[in-house]
Design an enzyme around this catalytic site. Sequence first.
Site, PDB file in Angstrom:
ATOM      1  N   SER A 130       0.836  -1.211   0.000  1.00 19.17           N
ATOM      2  CA  SER A 130       0.000   0.000   0.000  1.00 19.17           C
ATOM      3  C   SER A 130       0.862   1.249   0.000  1.00 19.17           C
ATOM      4  O   SER A 130       1.963   1.253   0.564  1.00 19.17           O
ATOM      5  CB  SER A 130      -0.887  -0.014   1.254  1.00 19.17           C
ATOM      6  N   TYR A 155      -1.431  -0.997  11.008  1.00 20.90           N
ATOM      7  CA  TYR A 155      -1.765  -1.533   9.676  1.00 20.90           C
ATOM      8  C   TYR A 155      -0.649  -1.178   8.691  1.00 20.90           C
ATOM      9  O   TYR A 155      -0.092  -2.058   8.028  1.00 20.90           O
ATOM     10  CB  TYR A 155      -3.106  -0.983   9.168  1.00 20.90           C
ATOM     11  N   LYS A 159       2.418  -3.535   6.526  1.00 22.62           N
ATOM     12  CA  LYS A 159       2.759  -3.517   5.090  1.00 22.62           C
ATOM     13  C   LYS A 159       4.249  -3.269   4.909  1.00 22.62           C
ATOM     14  O   LYS A 159       4.920  -3.905   4.100  1.00 22.62           O
ATOM     15  CB  LYS A 159       1.937  -2.447   4.352  1.00 22.62           C
TER      16      LYS A 159
HETATM   17  C1  WQD Z   1      -9.752   9.138   1.483  1.00 26.61           C
HETATM   18  C2  WQD Z   1     -10.006  10.610   1.775  1.00 26.61           C
HETATM   19  C3  WQD Z   1     -10.275  11.100   4.098  1.00 26.61           C
HETATM   20  C4  WQD Z   1     -14.062   9.021   4.647  1.00 26.61           C
HETATM   21  C5  WQD Z   1      -6.809   4.141   3.208  1.00 26.61           C
HETATM   22  C6  WQD Z   1      -5.567   3.374   3.523  1.00 26.61           C
HETATM   23  C7  WQD Z   1      -4.941   2.845   2.264  1.00 26.61           C
HETATM   24  C8  WQD Z   1      -5.960   2.052   1.501  1.00 26.61           C
HETATM   25  C9  WQD Z   1      -7.160   2.950   1.176  1.00 26.61           C
HETATM   26  C10 WQD Z   1      -5.726  -0.207   2.316  1.00 26.61           C
HETATM   27  C11 WQD Z   1      -9.240  11.081   3.009  1.00 26.61           C
HETATM   28  C12 WQD Z   1     -11.546  11.416   3.321  1.00 26.61           C
HETATM   29  C13 WQD Z   1     -12.908   9.524   4.078  1.00 26.61           C
HETATM   30  C14 WQD Z   1     -15.063   9.909   5.119  1.00 26.61           C
HETATM   31  C15 WQD Z   1     -13.721  11.762   4.401  1.00 26.61           C
HETATM   32  N1  WQD Z   1      -6.402   0.941   2.238  1.00 26.61           N
HETATM   33  N2  WQD Z   1     -12.755  10.862   3.960  1.00 26.61           N
HETATM   34  N3  WQD Z   1     -14.855  11.254   4.980  1.00 26.61           N
HETATM   35  O1  WQD Z   1      -7.276   6.969   4.196  1.00 26.61           O
HETATM   36  O2  WQD Z   1      -6.581   7.662   1.825  1.00 26.61           O
HETATM   37  O3  WQD Z   1      -6.434   5.282   2.484  1.00 26.61           O
HETATM   38  O4  WQD Z   1      -7.695   3.376   2.450  1.00 26.61           O
HETATM   39  O5  WQD Z   1      -4.721  -0.530   1.789  1.00 26.61           O
HETATM   40  O6  WQD Z   1      -3.860   2.029   2.646  1.00 26.61           O
HETATM   41  O7  WQD Z   1      -4.630   4.260   4.096  1.00 26.61           O
HETATM   42  O8  WQD Z   1      -8.660   6.314   2.177  1.00 26.61           O
HETATM   43  O9  WQD Z   1     -11.034   6.412   1.619  1.00 26.61           O
HETATM   44  O10 WQD Z   1     -10.355   6.402   4.081  1.00 26.61           O
HETATM   45  O11 WQD Z   1      -9.963   8.431   2.705  1.00 26.61           O
HETATM   46  O12 WQD Z   1     -13.560  12.992   4.285  1.00 26.61           O
HETATM   47  O13 WQD Z   1     -16.137   9.512   5.674  1.00 26.61           O
HETATM   48  O14 WQD Z   1     -11.375  10.789   2.076  1.00 26.61           O
HETATM   49  O15 WQD Z   1     -10.025  12.117   5.055  1.00 26.61           O
HETATM   50  O16 WQD Z   1      -8.822  12.414   2.767  1.00 26.61           O
HETATM   51  P1  WQD Z   1      -7.205   6.677   2.745  1.00 26.61           P
HETATM   52  P2  WQD Z   1     -10.075   6.834   2.683  1.00 26.61           P
END
Ligand code: WQD
Length: 344
Positions: A130, A155, A159
Amino acid sequence: MSKKSKIIVTGGLGFIGSHTVVELFSEGYEVIIVDDLSNSSIDILKGITNIVKSDIIFEKIDLKNKISVKELFNKHKDISGIIHFAASKAIGESVIEPLKYYENNLGSLINILQEIENLNTNISFIFSSSCTVYGQALNLPIKEIESIKKAESPYGNTKQIGEEIIEDFCKSYNKIKSISLRYFNPIGAHPSIEIGELPIGKPENLIPFITQTAIGKREKLIVFGNDYPTQDGTCIRDYIHVIDLAKAHIKALERVLNPEQKSNYDVFNIGTGKGYSVMEVIKTFEKVSSHKLNYTIGPRRKGDIIEAYADTKKANKILDWHAKLSLEDAILSAWKWEKKLQEL
Ligand code: WQD
Protein backbone atom coordinates in the site's frame (compact mmCIF):
# COMPACT_ATOMS: atom_id res chain seq x y z
CA MET A 1 -7.44 -22.03 -24.29
CA SER A 2 -5.24 -24.55 -22.44
CA LYS A 3 -5.12 -23.91 -18.71
CA LYS A 4 -2.15 -21.74 -17.75
CA SER A 5 -0.40 -21.91 -14.37
CA LYS A 6 -2.27 -22.66 -11.16
CA ILE A 7 -2.43 -19.66 -8.84
CA ILE A 8 -3.50 -19.44 -5.19
CA VAL A 9 -5.25 -16.14 -4.38
CA THR A 10 -5.43 -15.50 -0.63
CA GLY A 11 -8.13 -13.03 0.34
CA GLY A 12 -9.70 -13.98 -3.00
CA LEU A 13 -13.22 -13.05 -1.86
CA GLY A 14 -12.13 -9.59 -0.80
CA PHE A 15 -12.56 -6.38 -2.81
CA ILE A 16 -9.34 -6.41 -4.85
CA GLY A 17 -8.87 -10.18 -4.58
CA SER A 18 -12.22 -10.99 -6.19
CA HIS A 19 -11.64 -8.63 -9.12
CA THR A 20 -8.16 -10.12 -9.62
CA VAL A 21 -9.62 -13.66 -9.60
CA VAL A 22 -11.93 -12.65 -12.48
CA GLU A 23 -8.99 -11.21 -14.45
CA LEU A 24 -6.92 -14.37 -13.81
CA PHE A 25 -9.76 -16.51 -15.14
CA SER A 26 -10.10 -14.37 -18.25
CA GLU A 27 -6.38 -14.86 -18.88
CA GLY A 28 -6.76 -18.64 -18.64
CA TYR A 29 -5.16 -19.23 -15.24
CA GLU A 30 -6.36 -21.97 -12.90
CA VAL A 31 -7.36 -20.28 -9.64
CA ILE A 32 -7.65 -21.50 -6.05
CA ILE A 33 -9.44 -18.96 -3.85
CA VAL A 34 -8.37 -18.98 -0.18
CA ASP A 35 -10.34 -16.85 2.28
CA ASP A 36 -11.35 -17.09 5.96
CA LEU A 37 -14.53 -15.04 5.41
CA SER A 38 -13.60 -12.82 8.38
CA ASN A 39 -14.02 -9.68 6.28
CA SER A 40 -15.73 -10.94 3.12
CA SER A 41 -18.92 -12.70 2.06
CA ILE A 42 -19.49 -16.08 0.42
CA ASP A 43 -21.93 -14.20 -1.87
CA ILE A 44 -18.88 -12.82 -3.67
CA LEU A 45 -17.98 -16.41 -4.70
CA LYS A 46 -21.37 -16.64 -6.41
CA GLY A 47 -20.77 -13.30 -8.09
CA ILE A 48 -17.39 -14.46 -9.41
CA THR A 49 -18.94 -17.71 -10.67
CA ASN A 50 -21.67 -15.74 -12.45
CA ILE A 51 -19.00 -13.72 -14.26
CA VAL A 52 -16.55 -16.50 -15.17
CA LYS A 53 -19.32 -19.06 -15.84
CA SER A 54 -17.27 -21.83 -14.29
CA ASP A 55 -16.93 -23.53 -10.93
CA ILE A 56 -14.04 -22.37 -8.87
CA ILE A 57 -12.07 -24.06 -6.09
CA PHE A 58 -12.64 -22.26 -2.78
CA GLU A 59 -10.72 -23.19 0.39
CA LYS A 60 -12.00 -21.63 3.64
CA ILE A 61 -8.78 -21.36 5.62
CA ASP A 62 -7.45 -19.35 8.55
CA LEU A 63 -3.92 -18.54 7.37
CA LYS A 64 -2.85 -17.85 10.96
CA ASN A 65 -3.15 -21.64 11.50
CA LYS A 66 0.14 -23.25 10.47
CA ILE A 67 -1.40 -26.73 10.13
CA SER A 68 -4.13 -25.46 7.83
CA VAL A 69 -1.58 -23.67 5.65
CA LYS A 70 0.56 -26.84 5.49
CA GLU A 71 -2.50 -28.87 4.45
CA LEU A 72 -3.35 -26.29 1.77
CA PHE A 73 0.11 -26.55 0.23
CA ASN A 74 0.11 -30.35 0.47
CA LYS A 75 -3.17 -30.39 -1.42
CA HIS A 76 -1.96 -27.98 -4.12
CA LYS A 77 1.73 -28.83 -4.62
CA ASP A 78 1.46 -27.98 -8.36
CA ILE A 79 0.94 -24.25 -7.92
CA SER A 80 3.12 -21.81 -9.84
CA GLY A 81 2.22 -18.67 -7.98
CA ILE A 82 0.50 -17.00 -5.06
CA ILE A 83 -1.16 -13.59 -4.98
CA HIS A 84 -1.40 -12.67 -1.30
CA PHE A 85 -4.21 -10.22 -0.48
CA ALA A 86 -5.37 -11.70 2.82
CA ALA A 87 -4.89 -9.14 5.61
CA SER A 88 -6.83 -6.99 8.05
CA LYS A 89 -6.86 -3.46 6.63
CA ALA A 90 -8.82 -1.03 8.82
CA ILE A 91 -6.35 1.62 9.95
CA GLY A 92 -8.42 2.83 12.90
CA GLU A 93 -9.02 -0.73 14.15
CA SER A 94 -5.29 -1.46 13.88
CA VAL A 95 -4.54 1.35 16.36
CA ILE A 96 -7.04 -0.15 18.84
CA GLU A 97 -6.00 -3.80 18.29
CA PRO A 98 -2.34 -3.78 17.11
CA LEU A 99 -1.61 -7.40 18.14
CA LYS A 100 -4.53 -8.66 16.02
CA TYR A 101 -2.96 -6.90 13.03
CA TYR A 102 0.60 -8.12 13.64
CA GLU A 103 -0.60 -11.68 14.28
CA ASN A 104 -2.93 -11.80 11.28
CA ASN A 105 -1.05 -9.82 8.66
CA LEU A 106 2.49 -10.96 9.49
CA GLY A 107 1.74 -14.38 11.00
CA SER A 108 -0.20 -15.42 7.89
CA LEU A 109 2.53 -14.11 5.59
CA ILE A 110 5.25 -16.04 7.44
CA ASN A 111 3.18 -19.25 7.43
CA ILE A 112 2.82 -19.01 3.65
CA LEU A 113 6.50 -18.23 3.04
CA GLN A 114 7.52 -21.20 5.22
CA GLU A 115 5.36 -23.52 3.10
CA ILE A 116 6.82 -22.04 -0.07
CA GLU A 117 10.27 -22.97 1.27
CA ASN A 118 9.04 -26.52 2.02
CA LEU A 119 7.64 -26.86 -1.52
CA ASN A 120 11.18 -26.36 -2.77
CA THR A 121 9.97 -25.53 -6.30
CA ASN A 122 10.15 -22.30 -8.31
CA ILE A 123 7.29 -20.08 -7.18
CA SER A 124 6.02 -16.57 -7.95
CA PHE A 125 4.67 -14.37 -5.18
CA ILE A 126 2.73 -11.11 -5.54
CA PHE A 127 2.25 -9.11 -2.34
CA SER A 128 -0.57 -6.66 -1.74
CA SER A 129 1.15 -3.59 -0.31
CA SER A 130 0.00 0.00 0.00
CA CYS A 131 1.03 3.62 -0.58
CA THR A 132 0.54 3.88 3.18
CA VAL A 133 4.20 2.84 3.47
CA TYR A 134 5.23 6.32 2.29
CA GLY A 135 3.28 8.27 4.91
CA GLN A 136 3.18 11.93 3.81
CA ALA A 137 5.73 11.81 0.99
CA LEU A 138 8.02 14.82 0.61
CA ASN A 139 8.06 14.55 -3.18
CA LEU A 140 4.97 14.29 -5.41
CA PRO A 141 4.12 12.39 -7.54
CA ILE A 142 5.44 9.57 -5.39
CA LYS A 143 8.17 7.36 -6.88
CA GLU A 144 9.13 3.91 -5.54
CA ILE A 145 12.46 5.40 -4.38
CA GLU A 146 10.61 7.81 -2.07
CA SER A 147 11.77 7.29 1.53
CA ILE A 148 9.69 4.96 3.67
CA LYS A 149 8.68 6.81 6.84
CA LYS A 150 7.77 5.39 10.24
CA ALA A 151 4.28 4.00 9.77
CA GLU A 152 1.45 6.06 11.25
CA SER A 153 -0.56 2.93 12.14
CA PRO A 154 0.03 -0.75 12.95
CA TYR A 155 -1.76 -1.53 9.68
CA GLY A 156 0.74 0.54 7.70
CA ASN A 157 3.57 -1.02 9.71
CA THR A 158 2.43 -4.54 8.76
CA LYS A 159 2.76 -3.52 5.09
CA GLN A 160 6.24 -2.09 5.64
CA ILE A 161 7.42 -5.10 7.66
CA GLY A 162 5.70 -7.47 5.21
CA GLU A 163 7.69 -6.01 2.33
CA GLU A 164 10.92 -6.36 4.33
CA ILE A 165 10.17 -9.98 5.25
CA ILE A 166 9.57 -10.86 1.59
CA GLU A 167 12.67 -9.00 0.40
CA ASP A 168 14.86 -10.79 2.97
CA PHE A 169 13.27 -14.15 2.07
CA CYS A 170 13.98 -13.55 -1.62
CA LYS A 171 17.63 -12.92 -0.74
CA SER A 172 17.88 -16.20 1.16
CA TYR A 173 15.72 -18.48 -1.01
CA ASN A 174 16.52 -18.49 -4.72
CA LYS A 175 13.44 -20.35 -5.96
CA ILE A 176 11.06 -17.44 -5.43
CA LYS A 177 10.42 -14.36 -7.56
CA SER A 178 8.31 -11.69 -5.92
CA ILE A 179 6.76 -8.29 -6.57
CA SER A 180 5.13 -5.97 -4.03
CA LEU A 181 2.42 -3.75 -5.48
CA ARG A 182 1.87 -0.50 -3.55
CA TYR A 183 -1.77 0.37 -4.22
CA PHE A 184 -3.04 3.90 -3.98
CA ASN A 185 -6.80 4.20 -3.37
CA PRO A 186 -8.76 1.34 -4.97
CA ILE A 187 -12.41 2.17 -5.80
CA GLY A 188 -15.25 1.05 -8.08
CA ALA A 189 -16.83 -2.29 -9.02
CA HIS A 190 -16.88 -4.83 -11.85
CA PRO A 191 -18.98 -3.62 -14.84
CA SER A 192 -21.22 -6.69 -14.44
CA ILE A 193 -22.06 -5.41 -10.92
CA GLU A 194 -21.79 -9.04 -9.79
CA ILE A 195 -18.89 -8.07 -7.48
CA GLY A 196 -17.74 -4.85 -5.82
CA GLU A 197 -16.61 -3.36 -2.53
CA LEU A 198 -18.52 -4.89 0.38
CA PRO A 199 -17.53 -3.05 3.55
CA ILE A 200 -18.81 -4.89 6.62
CA GLY A 201 -20.40 -2.41 9.03
CA LYS A 202 -19.66 1.31 8.85
CA PRO A 203 -17.35 2.01 5.90
CA GLU A 204 -13.97 3.56 6.67
CA ASN A 205 -13.28 4.59 3.08
CA LEU A 206 -14.64 7.60 1.21
CA ILE A 207 -16.37 6.04 -1.82
CA PRO A 208 -18.51 3.45 -0.02
CA PHE A 209 -19.45 6.12 2.52
CA ILE A 210 -20.56 8.42 -0.33
CA THR A 211 -22.62 5.73 -2.08
CA GLN A 212 -24.20 4.53 1.20
CA THR A 213 -25.13 8.13 2.05
CA ALA A 214 -26.63 8.68 -1.40
CA ILE A 215 -28.65 5.44 -1.24
CA GLY A 216 -29.97 6.42 2.21
CA LYS A 217 -28.08 3.90 4.38
CA ARG A 218 -26.13 6.76 6.06
CA GLU A 219 -27.57 10.13 6.99
CA LYS A 220 -24.69 12.25 5.67
CA LEU A 221 -21.03 12.22 4.71
CA ILE A 222 -18.66 14.09 7.00
CA VAL A 223 -15.74 15.59 5.10
CA PHE A 224 -12.76 15.15 7.41
CA GLY A 225 -11.41 18.68 7.29
CA ASN A 226 -11.28 21.42 4.65
CA ASP A 227 -8.44 23.43 6.14
CA TYR A 228 -5.57 21.53 4.51
CA PRO A 229 -3.03 23.36 2.31
CA THR A 230 -4.66 22.15 -0.95
CA GLN A 231 -6.60 24.00 -3.66
CA ASP A 232 -9.96 23.50 -1.92
CA GLY A 233 -8.72 22.63 1.57
CA THR A 234 -9.57 18.92 1.38
CA CYS A 235 -7.12 15.99 1.13
CA ILE A 236 -5.93 14.70 -2.22
CA ARG A 237 -5.68 11.01 -3.16
CA ASP A 238 -5.00 8.88 -6.25
CA TYR A 239 -8.22 6.91 -6.79
CA ILE A 240 -7.68 3.90 -9.06
CA HIS A 241 -10.44 1.75 -10.61
CA VAL A 242 -10.27 -1.74 -9.09
CA ILE A 243 -10.35 -3.23 -12.63
CA ASP A 244 -7.14 -1.38 -13.56
CA LEU A 245 -5.63 -2.50 -10.27
CA ALA A 246 -6.62 -6.13 -10.90
CA LYS A 247 -5.02 -5.99 -14.35
CA ALA A 248 -1.79 -4.73 -12.77
CA HIS A 249 -1.63 -8.03 -10.83
CA ILE A 250 -1.80 -9.99 -14.09
CA LYS A 251 1.08 -7.95 -15.52
CA ALA A 252 3.11 -8.42 -12.33
CA LEU A 253 2.41 -12.18 -12.33
CA GLU A 254 3.47 -12.49 -15.99
CA ARG A 255 6.75 -10.81 -15.09
CA VAL A 256 7.61 -13.09 -12.17
CA LEU A 257 6.44 -16.23 -14.02
CA ASN A 258 8.75 -15.39 -16.91
CA PRO A 259 11.82 -17.67 -16.61
CA GLU A 260 13.89 -15.01 -18.42
CA GLN A 261 13.14 -12.60 -15.58
CA LYS A 262 16.31 -12.16 -13.53
CA SER A 263 15.29 -9.82 -10.66
CA ASN A 264 13.71 -11.84 -7.87
CA TYR A 265 12.24 -8.91 -5.93
CA ASP A 266 10.81 -5.55 -6.97
CA VAL A 267 8.18 -3.00 -5.94
CA PHE A 268 5.78 -0.94 -8.08
CA ASN A 269 3.39 1.92 -7.36
CA ILE A 270 -0.06 1.21 -8.79
CA GLY A 271 -2.17 4.35 -9.16
CA THR A 272 -3.47 6.59 -11.94
CA GLY A 273 -0.81 9.27 -11.45
CA LYS A 274 -3.50 11.91 -10.84
CA GLY A 275 -4.73 13.22 -7.49
CA TYR A 276 -8.27 14.36 -6.72
CA SER A 277 -9.51 16.20 -3.60
CA VAL A 278 -12.42 14.98 -1.50
CA MET A 279 -14.55 17.86 -2.83
CA GLU A 280 -13.67 16.96 -6.43
CA VAL A 281 -14.73 13.36 -5.71
CA ILE A 282 -18.03 14.56 -4.23
CA LYS A 283 -18.69 16.81 -7.26
CA THR A 284 -17.82 13.92 -9.61
CA PHE A 285 -20.22 11.63 -7.75
CA GLU A 286 -23.02 14.23 -7.99
CA LYS A 287 -22.34 14.60 -11.72
CA VAL A 288 -22.31 10.88 -12.66
CA SER A 289 -25.20 9.96 -10.33
CA SER A 290 -27.32 13.12 -10.81
CA HIS A 291 -27.67 12.88 -7.03
CA LYS A 292 -27.10 15.77 -4.61
CA LEU A 293 -24.95 14.40 -1.79
CA ASN A 294 -25.74 15.33 1.82
CA TYR A 295 -22.41 16.24 3.43
CA THR A 296 -20.97 18.51 6.07
CA ILE A 297 -17.46 19.63 6.87
CA GLY A 298 -16.15 18.09 10.09
CA PRO A 299 -12.85 17.97 11.94
CA ARG A 300 -9.72 16.41 10.45
CA ARG A 301 -9.32 12.61 10.88
CA LYS A 302 -6.24 11.68 12.93
CA GLY A 303 -3.48 10.14 10.83
CA ASP A 304 -4.72 11.46 7.46
CA ILE A 305 -1.98 12.63 5.12
CA ILE A 306 -2.56 15.77 3.04
CA GLU A 307 -1.74 14.59 -0.47
CA ALA A 308 -0.70 11.38 -2.25
CA TYR A 309 -0.65 10.42 -5.89
CA ALA A 310 1.59 7.98 -7.75
CA ASP A 311 4.40 8.35 -10.23
CA THR A 312 3.51 5.31 -12.36
CA LYS A 313 6.40 5.46 -14.87
CA LYS A 314 8.09 2.34 -13.45
CA ALA A 315 4.97 0.16 -13.74
CA ASN A 316 4.14 1.70 -17.14
CA LYS A 317 7.58 0.86 -18.50
CA ILE A 318 8.56 -2.39 -16.79
CA LEU A 319 5.17 -4.04 -16.38
CA ASP A 320 3.74 -2.51 -19.58
CA TRP A 321 0.73 -1.54 -17.43
CA HIS A 322 -1.30 1.68 -17.59
CA ALA A 323 -4.44 2.75 -15.71
CA LYS A 324 -7.07 3.17 -18.41
CA LEU A 325 -10.31 3.95 -16.54
CA SER A 326 -11.30 7.39 -15.27
CA LEU A 327 -12.46 8.65 -11.88
CA GLU A 328 -15.95 9.01 -13.40
CA ASP A 329 -15.91 5.37 -14.61
CA ALA A 330 -14.90 4.19 -11.15
CA ILE A 331 -17.39 6.28 -9.20
CA LEU A 332 -20.27 5.39 -11.56
CA SER A 333 -19.46 1.66 -11.19
CA ALA A 334 -19.41 2.05 -7.39
CA TRP A 335 -22.81 3.78 -7.51
CA LYS A 336 -24.33 1.04 -9.75
CA TRP A 337 -22.99 -1.58 -7.31
CA GLU A 338 -24.52 0.24 -4.31
CA LYS A 339 -27.90 0.34 -6.09
CA LYS A 340 -27.60 -3.38 -6.84
CA LEU A 341 -26.88 -4.11 -3.15
CA GLN A 342 -29.97 -2.12 -2.20
CA GLU A 343 -32.13 -4.40 -4.38
CA LEU A 344 -30.81 -7.61 -2.78
C1 WQD B 1 -9.75 9.14 1.48
C2 WQD B 1 -10.01 10.61 1.77
C3 WQD B 1 -10.28 11.10 4.10
C4 WQD B 1 -14.06 9.02 4.65
C5 WQD B 1 -6.81 4.14 3.21
C6 WQD B 1 -5.57 3.37 3.52
C7 WQD B 1 -4.94 2.85 2.26
C8 WQD B 1 -5.96 2.05 1.50
C9 WQD B 1 -7.16 2.95 1.18
C10 WQD B 1 -5.73 -0.21 2.32
C11 WQD B 1 -9.24 11.08 3.01
C12 WQD B 1 -11.55 11.42 3.32
C13 WQD B 1 -12.91 9.52 4.08
C14 WQD B 1 -15.06 9.91 5.12
C15 WQD B 1 -13.72 11.76 4.40
N1 WQD B 1 -6.40 0.94 2.24
N2 WQD B 1 -12.75 10.86 3.96
N3 WQD B 1 -14.86 11.25 4.98
O1 WQD B 1 -7.28 6.97 4.20
O2 WQD B 1 -6.58 7.66 1.82
O3 WQD B 1 -6.43 5.28 2.48
O4 WQD B 1 -7.69 3.38 2.45
O5 WQD B 1 -4.72 -0.53 1.79
O6 WQD B 1 -3.86 2.03 2.65
O7 WQD B 1 -4.63 4.26 4.10
O8 WQD B 1 -8.66 6.31 2.18
O9 WQD B 1 -11.03 6.41 1.62
O10 WQD B 1 -10.35 6.40 4.08
O11 WQD B 1 -9.96 8.43 2.71
O12 WQD B 1 -13.56 12.99 4.28
O13 WQD B 1 -16.14 9.51 5.67
O14 WQD B 1 -11.38 10.79 2.08
O15 WQD B 1 -10.02 12.12 5.06
O16 WQD B 1 -8.82 12.41 2.77
P1 WQD B 1 -7.20 6.68 2.75
P2 WQD B 1 -10.08 6.83 2.68
